[in-house]
Structure formats: structure tokens, C-alpha cells
Design a protein around this motif. Structure first.
Motif, PDB file in Angstrom:
ATOM      1  N   UNK A 443       0.843   6.738  -3.698  1.00  0.00           N
ATOM      2  CA  UNK A 443       1.055   5.905  -2.515  1.00  0.00           C
ATOM      3  C   UNK A 443       0.804   4.435  -2.819  1.00  0.00           C
ATOM      4  N   UNK A 444       0.219   4.177  -3.993  1.00  0.00           N
ATOM      5  CA  UNK A 444      -0.029   2.805  -4.432  1.00  0.00           C
ATOM      6  C   UNK A 444       0.939   2.463  -5.552  1.00  0.00           C
ATOM      7  N   UNK A 445       1.277   1.213  -5.631  1.00  0.00           N
ATOM      8  CA  UNK A 445       2.177   0.736  -6.681  1.00  0.00           C
ATOM      9  C   UNK A 445       1.800  -0.697  -6.991  1.00  0.00           C
ATOM     10  N   UNK A 446       1.756  -1.030  -8.288  1.00  0.00           N
ATOM     11  CA  UNK A 446       1.388  -2.402  -8.659  1.00  0.00           C
ATOM     12  C   UNK A 446       2.376  -3.423  -8.094  1.00  0.00           C
ATOM     13  N   UNK A 447       3.572  -2.962  -7.736  1.00  0.00           N
ATOM     14  CA  UNK A 447       4.548  -3.868  -7.122  1.00  0.00           C
ATOM     15  C   UNK A 447       4.121  -4.273  -5.708  1.00  0.00           C
ATOM     16  N   UNK A 448       3.227  -3.474  -5.092  1.00  0.00           N
ATOM     17  CA  UNK A 448       2.757  -3.786  -3.741  1.00  0.00           C
ATOM     18  C   UNK A 448       1.566  -4.734  -3.738  1.00  0.00           C
ATOM     19  N   UNK A 449       1.104  -5.148  -4.932  1.00  0.00           N
ATOM     20  CA  UNK A 449      -0.024  -6.072  -5.008  1.00  0.00           C
ATOM     21  C   UNK A 449       0.356  -7.409  -4.362  1.00  0.00           C
ATOM     22  N   UNK A 450      -0.589  -8.130  -3.775  1.00  0.00           N
ATOM     23  CA  UNK A 450      -2.023  -7.832  -3.701  1.00  0.00           C
ATOM     24  C   UNK A 450      -2.428  -7.029  -2.457  1.00  0.00           C
ATOM     25  N   UNK A 451      -1.516  -6.796  -1.519  1.00  0.00           N
ATOM     26  CA  UNK A 451      -1.897  -6.166  -0.245  1.00  0.00           C
ATOM     27  C   UNK A 451      -2.009  -4.644  -0.342  1.00  0.00           C
ATOM     28  N   UNK A 452      -1.153  -4.022  -1.157  1.00  0.00           N
ATOM     29  CA  UNK A 452      -1.124  -2.555  -1.258  1.00  0.00           C
ATOM     30  C   UNK A 452      -1.036  -1.915   0.135  1.00  0.00           C
ATOM     31  N   UNK A 453      -0.170  -2.481   0.979  1.00  0.00           N
ATOM     32  CA  UNK A 453      -0.101  -2.078   2.384  1.00  0.00           C
ATOM     33  C   UNK A 453       0.283  -0.607   2.579  1.00  0.00           C
ATOM     34  N   UNK A 454       1.318  -0.069   1.893  1.00  0.00           N
ATOM     35  CA  UNK A 454       1.673   1.342   2.126  1.00  0.00           C
ATOM     36  C   UNK A 454       0.508   2.296   1.865  1.00  0.00           C
ATOM     37  N   UNK A 455      -0.211   2.061   0.776  1.00  0.00           N
ATOM     38  CA  UNK A 455      -1.333   2.928   0.447  1.00  0.00           C
ATOM     39  C   UNK A 455      -2.464   2.822   1.452  1.00  0.00           C
ATOM     40  N   UNK A 456      -2.784   1.602   1.889  1.00  0.00           N
ATOM     41  CA  UNK A 456      -3.879   1.407   2.826  1.00  0.00           C
ATOM     42  C   UNK A 456      -3.561   1.981   4.205  1.00  0.00           C
ATOM     43  N   UNK A 457      -2.315   1.868   4.644  1.00  0.00           N
ATOM     44  CA  UNK A 457      -1.931   2.441   5.935  1.00  0.00           C
ATOM     45  C   UNK A 457      -2.053   3.963   5.899  1.00  0.00           C
ATOM     46  N   UNK A 458      -1.592   4.575   4.805  1.00  0.00           N
ATOM     47  CA  UNK A 458      -1.724   6.030   4.647  1.00  0.00           C
ATOM     48  C   UNK A 458      -3.193   6.445   4.663  1.00  0.00           C
ATOM     49  N   UNK A 459      -4.046   5.659   3.990  1.00  0.00           N
ATOM     50  CA  UNK A 459      -5.478   5.956   3.972  1.00  0.00           C
ATOM     51  C   UNK A 459      -6.077   5.893   5.374  1.00  0.00           C
ATOM     52  N   UNK A 460      -5.666   4.899   6.146  1.00  0.00           N
ATOM     53  CA  UNK A 460      -6.190   4.745   7.508  1.00  0.00           C
ATOM     54  C   UNK A 460      -5.881   5.975   8.353  1.00  0.00           C
ATOM     55  N   UNK A 461      -4.674   6.478   8.239  1.00  0.00           N
ATOM     56  CA  UNK A 461      -4.283   7.679   8.994  1.00  0.00           C
ATOM     57  C   UNK A 461      -5.144   8.872   8.583  1.00  0.00           C
ATOM     58  N   UNK A 462      -5.412   9.004   7.300  1.00  0.00           N
ATOM     59  CA  UNK A 462      -6.225  10.125   6.806  1.00  0.00           C
ATOM     60  C   UNK A 462      -7.664  10.045   7.297  1.00  0.00           C
ATOM     61  N   UNK A 463      -8.237   8.846   7.332  1.00  0.00           N
ATOM     62  CA  UNK A 463      -9.618   8.705   7.803  1.00  0.00           C
ATOM     63  C   UNK A 463      -9.744   9.123   9.271  1.00  0.00           C
ATOM     64  N   UNK A 464      -8.763   8.764  10.074  1.00  0.00           N
ATOM     65  CA  UNK A 464      -8.777   9.141  11.494  1.00  0.00           C
ATOM     66  C   UNK A 464      -8.664  10.665  11.632  1.00  0.00           C
ATOM     67  N   UNK A 465      -7.803  11.291  10.821  1.00  0.00           N
ATOM     68  CA  UNK A 465      -7.645  12.744  10.854  1.00  0.00           C
ATOM     69  C   UNK A 465      -8.947  13.448  10.474  1.00  0.00           C
ATOM     70  N   UNK A 466      -9.628  12.935   9.469  1.00  0.00           N
ATOM     71  CA  UNK A 466     -10.902  13.516   9.037  1.00  0.00           C
ATOM     72  C   UNK A 466     -11.922  13.476  10.176  1.00  0.00           C
ATOM     73  N   UNK A 467     -12.005  12.337  10.864  1.00  0.00           N
ATOM     74  CA  UNK A 467     -12.937  12.207  11.970  1.00  0.00           C
ATOM     75  C   UNK A 467     -12.664  13.212  13.076  1.00  0.00           C
ATOM     76  N   UNK A 468     -11.383  13.444  13.377  1.00  0.00           N
ATOM     77  CA  UNK A 468     -11.014  14.402  14.426  1.00  0.00           C
ATOM     78  C   UNK A 468     -11.385  15.830  14.024  1.00  0.00           C
TER      79      UNK A 468
END
Length: 547
Positions: A443-468
Motif C-alpha cells: 500500500x506504500x510506494x516510494x513514488x508517493x513520498x513524502x506524504x504516502x497518502x494511500x498507505x496512511x488512509x488505508x491504515x486509518x481505516x484499519x485502526x478504526x476497525x480494530x477499535x470496533x
């Protein structure tokens, strides 16, 4: 039933469980035991049951902690060190030196978990059938050799092959550490012990960063800096593997460093777990129950959800910090507090779960930290190296996710009974972990540097799912406890029983409760005790699920 909840108890009581119930010492001829029973039941039947007090058991527990705990701490440390070496060398030019493309580096992170995923079923089988200590020790030597040989790899194909072999042998370590924890400690003791060995993730960050910082200053015209790091880590691992084989016993029944009485006490104190110790028998009905168990599926989803961000952050962590605007060596130094954060959160959350007796609630609370951290990293602008401090704070908050994985492992392990089911359930859990760690780096790619937005958005969704899920799973466990309670009534047993394995020996306020428990346990023979009959938890009406 509250998880790990403490209850006061008199120091003078004696016995085999946290309620401290006595077992009559017998001089009778050994009685026959069900051939399908746990190996511990046969051991007790052959050697006889003993009476022991709290102080004597405390001494045995101390000896177990002093011998077994350091060995599994070291095993988990070295597998994490060798696995993470790729992240350490990422900022020292491995992509240029080995002519790696952006996605090729991501695949080097994922291939290790693909190998672990493939070999988890074999790991489960070997842990049931073969001596645990020997299996782990050989695996350590083999993956250490792979880590050292990786220094000879100078292109993508060779690195990919060695990372695959590294993952194949490392597939053994995490489920075996969990199996050892279940084999040597009570359920009330397992949460903290599991947190100790999983906290080696954080220790690895600190030690690995220091080692990388030092070795990274070595400049040679004959060898790349990343090769030096691989050789150093691999050779240390092989040495530790030899030490592990020499000092690690295969089970409490085979612990030669304990005398015969101490071995009996080490086994007897585990009877209340209702989980068994070691059977060395592969049972297909346990496999069937594992695959049809809804709670196993829920924990599988939970571990996949947290492993997706874990895999991505682990592989790209140093690159993310570097893209905040730090130099190569400063990126290494600023990654060191990550280890301290992880150790504090892993051990601290385990202590809190033990104190409160609620893993699900604590797990949900911990998930809030990486959720906030990810939002910070997604929303704070990165202009000309500005906002470094705020971004670094967000990154450290994300690292709190490290406390979630060990809690899931301990939670699942404490709610699984039967030797084969324990091993296969652990295999399913680690297959979920591998699946998430395969997906995460992709989900991460060096081409997405420096924001790495696709990977971070996917991570955010997973953290919310874990909490639920942390709030939903205890509701299902409550239903299972009610089902077992009804089953006990149908069999003429008490509807409500005390879960001795989850209590502390600091005493009980009501001495009459102790007396009742003593009378009940004294009449329970090894043959009649479900705790050593190697029953899977859903078939054992005496098994109590912890929340």
C-alpha cells in the motif's frame, strides 16, 4: 469472567490453583490414564500428585521465569532484528547498490510474510509432534544463517530468494513463543509474559538503530554498508540459536534443570487453565473446531486489520521519518524513541488489561492513539521541512499500534483449549498476521513520498476497525460463557464456577469460598479433570472465556 482480575487470598493456603486448592499426595500405584489425554496427565499419573504451598510454587515460578523467559525474549528479539534489518538498511543506499526499483523494495518486505503464511500450517504440525525446544533452536540457527548469507545478495532476485527463506524459518518463532507461554504459565500470568516477549519489537528498534548507526559509518570499497549489517545480525543469531538448543527444555515434564518435585508442581499449577500442556498427538477434530469457531474468525479479522498498518510502517518507517526533512543518520536516531514508545505501550497496556480484567476495552483504547497519529500525518502540511516536531509526534502516536498485536495473541491464546487446537489456532492467527503484513508494504510506494497518502488512509481505516472489534468480541465471548453454564447444569454441575486460572494468589476475602473450592478440587482426579483431558474449548463445559 473478568480477565486477569485480582482477588485477595491467604498466604497460608496450599494447592494447585490460584484459589490454592490442595491435592492429596498419593503413594498408590500409578493409575491408567486415557490414551487421548494430555501428556501432563500421564506425567502426574506416573509420578503421583503432591501437596505444595504458595511459597513453594512461587519458587518454582521464579525458576521458570529465570530460565524460560530470557530464552523466548532472545528468540523473538533476534527474529525481529533480522526481519527488520531491511528497514534499517533502506536509508543506506540498498536500493541504489542492489539496483532496486520502488515496488521491488516493497516486495522484499512482503515476500517474508508470504513465506511465513505458506509455512504456518507446517509450523503448527511440527510444534505438536516434535520437541518444542529443539524445533525452535534449529529454526533460529537456520534463519540466522539466511540473514548472514543475505550479505552476498546484490540484486533483487537473490535478495527476494533469501528473504523468502528467512521468512520460512521465522514462521516457527511467533507461534512457538505463544505455545511456550501457554505451556509454562497460568492464564493469569500469560498476558504479561506475552507482553514481555512481544515488547522485543521495541527493543529491536532501539538496539537495531544503534547498531545500524554505528555500522553505517563503516565505509569500505569492498563491501556495501547494508552487507555489513546483514552479516553482523545473522552471525549473532546463529550463536544465540546454539545457546537456545542447549538451555531450552521441551516442556515442564522434561525440564531437567528442575528436580522431580518441582516438575510435578510446574505441571500441577497449570491444571486450572483447562487448556492442557502438551499432547504430542495430532487430532483432526481439533482442526475442525478451529476452522468452524466463530471467535477464531473474529480474531483472524482483527489480526489482519492491525497487521496491514504494521507491515507498511515497519518497511517504510525510516523512509517516512527521512521525508519529514531529516538526514539519513538523524532519521535513524529519531526512530529510536519508536522502540521506547512500543515497549511502554506493550507492557503498559498488558498491565492495564490485567488490572481491569478487560482486554477488549483496553484494545479499543489503545487503537485511539494510532488513529489520532495517522490523522496528524495526513493533515499537517510538509513545507520546506517545517512542522517536523508535530509530524514526529504523529509518527510516535502511530507506533502505539504495536501494543495491539500481542494483546490479540494473548487474548486468543487464553480463550483456546486443546493442544492441537491451540497450535492450529495460533497458526491461523499468524497466517492472518502474515496476510496483513504482505498487504501493508504494497500500500506504500516510494513514488508517493513524502506524504504516502494511500498507505496512511488505508491504515486509518484499519485502526478504526480494530477499535470496533475490540468492543464487539467480548459480547460473543459472553454468549459462549452462558452456553457453557447451561451445559454444566445439564450435566449436574454448578452453573457458576470459579476460574482459578485467572486469579491471583494475594488472597480471597471469603475463606469459606476457599474451603468449598478445596473440597471440590480434592475429589477431582486427573482422569476426571477436563483441564488435562486435551479437550478443545468448545467441547469443554468447564472452560471459561475471558473478556
Amino acid at each position: 469472567m473478568a480477565d486477569d482480575k485480582q482477588s485477595p487470598a491467604p498466604a497460608t493456603a496450599v494447592g494447585t490453583a490460584d484459589v490454592i486448592t490442595p491435592v492429596q499426595e498419593t503413594t498408590d500405584r500409578p493409575q491408567p490414564v486415557n490414551t487421548q489425554a494430555d501428556k501432563a496427565a500421564k506425567f502426574i499419573a506416573e509420578h503421583g500428585e503432591v501437596t505444595f504451598d504458595y511459597e513453594e510454587e512461587k519458587r518454582v515460578l521464579k525458576r521458570v521465569d529465570m530460565r524460560i523467559l530470557p530464552l523466548i525474549l532472545g528468540a523473538y528479539f533476534f527474529q525481529q532484528l533480522d526481519k527488520s534489518a531491511l528497514s534499517y538498511v533502506s536509508i543506506f543506499g540498498i536500493m541504489e547498490d542492489a539496483n532496486l526499483k520502488s515496488l521491488e523494495y516493497s516486495w522484499l518486505g512482503s515476500i517474508l510474510y508470504i513465506a511465513q503464511l505458506i509455512f504456518q500450517p507446517l509450523a503448527a504440525f511440527l510444534l505438536v509432534k516434535l520437541p518444542t525446544g529443539k524445533v525452535i533452536g534449529v529454526a533460529i540457527i537456520c534463519w540466522g544463517t539466511c540473514a548472514a548469507v543475505m550479505a552476498a545478495c546484490t540484486d533483487f532476485k537473490s535478495l527476494l530468494a533469501l528473504r523468502f527463506f528467512l521468512g520460512s524459518f521465522e514462521a516457527m518463532i511467533a507461534p512457538s513463543c505463544l505455545a511456550v507461554t501457554q505451556m509454562w504459565w497460568r492464564r493469569s500470568e500469560q498476558t504479561l509474559r506475552a507482553s514481555y516477549w512481544t515488547s522485543m519489537n521495541g527493543v529491536t528498534f532501539i538496539v537495531g538503530s544503534l547498531v545500524t548507526y554505528g555500522l553505517g559509518h563503516i565505509v569500505s570499497t569492498k563491501i556495501y554498508r547494508y552487507q555489513t549489517i546483514f552479516i553482523f545480525c545473522g552471525c549473532l543469531t546463529v550463536i544465540f540459536g546454539v545457546i537456545f538448543i542447549i538451555f531450552m527444555p521441551d516442556s515442564p515434564m522434561e525440564a531437567k534443570y528442575l528436580n522431580e518435585r518441582e516438575r510435578i508442581i510446574a505441571v500441577e499449577r497449570l491444571r486450572a487453565n483447562q487448556m492442557g500442556v502438551a499432547s504430542r498427538q495430532w487430532k483432526w477434530d481439533h482442526i475442525k473446531e478451529t476452522l468452524t469457531d466463530i471467535k477464531t474468525l473474529l480474531w483472524f479479522i482483527l489480526i489482519v486489520a492491525i497487521s496491514i498498518p504494521s507491515g507498511g510502517i515497519s518497511a517504510f518507517g525510516n523512509l517516512i521519518i527521512k521525508d519529514f526533512g531529516y538526514s539519513n543518520f538523524n532519521a535513524i536516531l529519531f526512530s529510536m524513541p519508536t522502540g521506547a514508545v512500543q515497549v511502554f505501550m506493550i507492557v503498559g497496556s498488558a498491565w492495564l488489561a490485567t488490572r481491569l480484567g478487560r482486554k477488549g476495552v483496553v484494545l479499543t483504547g489503545v487503537a485511539c492513539f494510532p488513529t489520532v497519529g495517522t490523522i496528524i500525518m495526513l493533515t499537517v502540511p510538509r513545507t520546506d521541512g517545517g512542522n517536523k516536531g508535530v509530524l514526529l509526534l504523529g509518527y510516535y502516536l502511530v507506533q502505539c499500534f504495536a501494543a495491539i498485536t500481542p494483546m490479540i495473541f494473548a487474548w486468543s491464546a487464553q480463550n483456546t483449549g486443546g493442544d492441537t487446537k491451540k497450535k492450529t489456532s495460533s497458526a491461523v492467527m499468524f497466517m492472518g498476521m502474515c496476510t496483513g503484513n504482505i498487504i501493508g508494504p504494497l500500500l506504500y510506494n516510494t513514488k508517493d513520498a513524502p506524504m504516502y497518502r494511500p498507505g496512511l488512509i488505508a491504515n486509518l481505516i484499519m485502526f478504526v476497525l480494530v477499535g470496533a472489534l475490540g468492543l464487539l468480541i467480548p459480547m460473543y465471548l459472553l454468549l459462549l460463557n452462558n452456553k457453557h453454564s447451561k451445559r454444566r447444569v445439564e450435566l449436574g454441575k454448578q452453573a457458576v464456577i470459579i476460574d482459578e486460572s485467572m486469579m491471583k494468589r494475594t488472597g480471597m476475602e471469603d475463606s469459606k469460598t476457599i474451603e468449598l473450592e478445596q473440597n471440590e478440587h480434592a475429589q477431582r482426579s486427573v482422569e476426571d479433570d477436563n483441564g488435562l483431558n486435551d479437550l478443545p474449548d468448545l467441547q469443554n463445559e468447564d472452560f471459561i472465556y475471558v473478556y
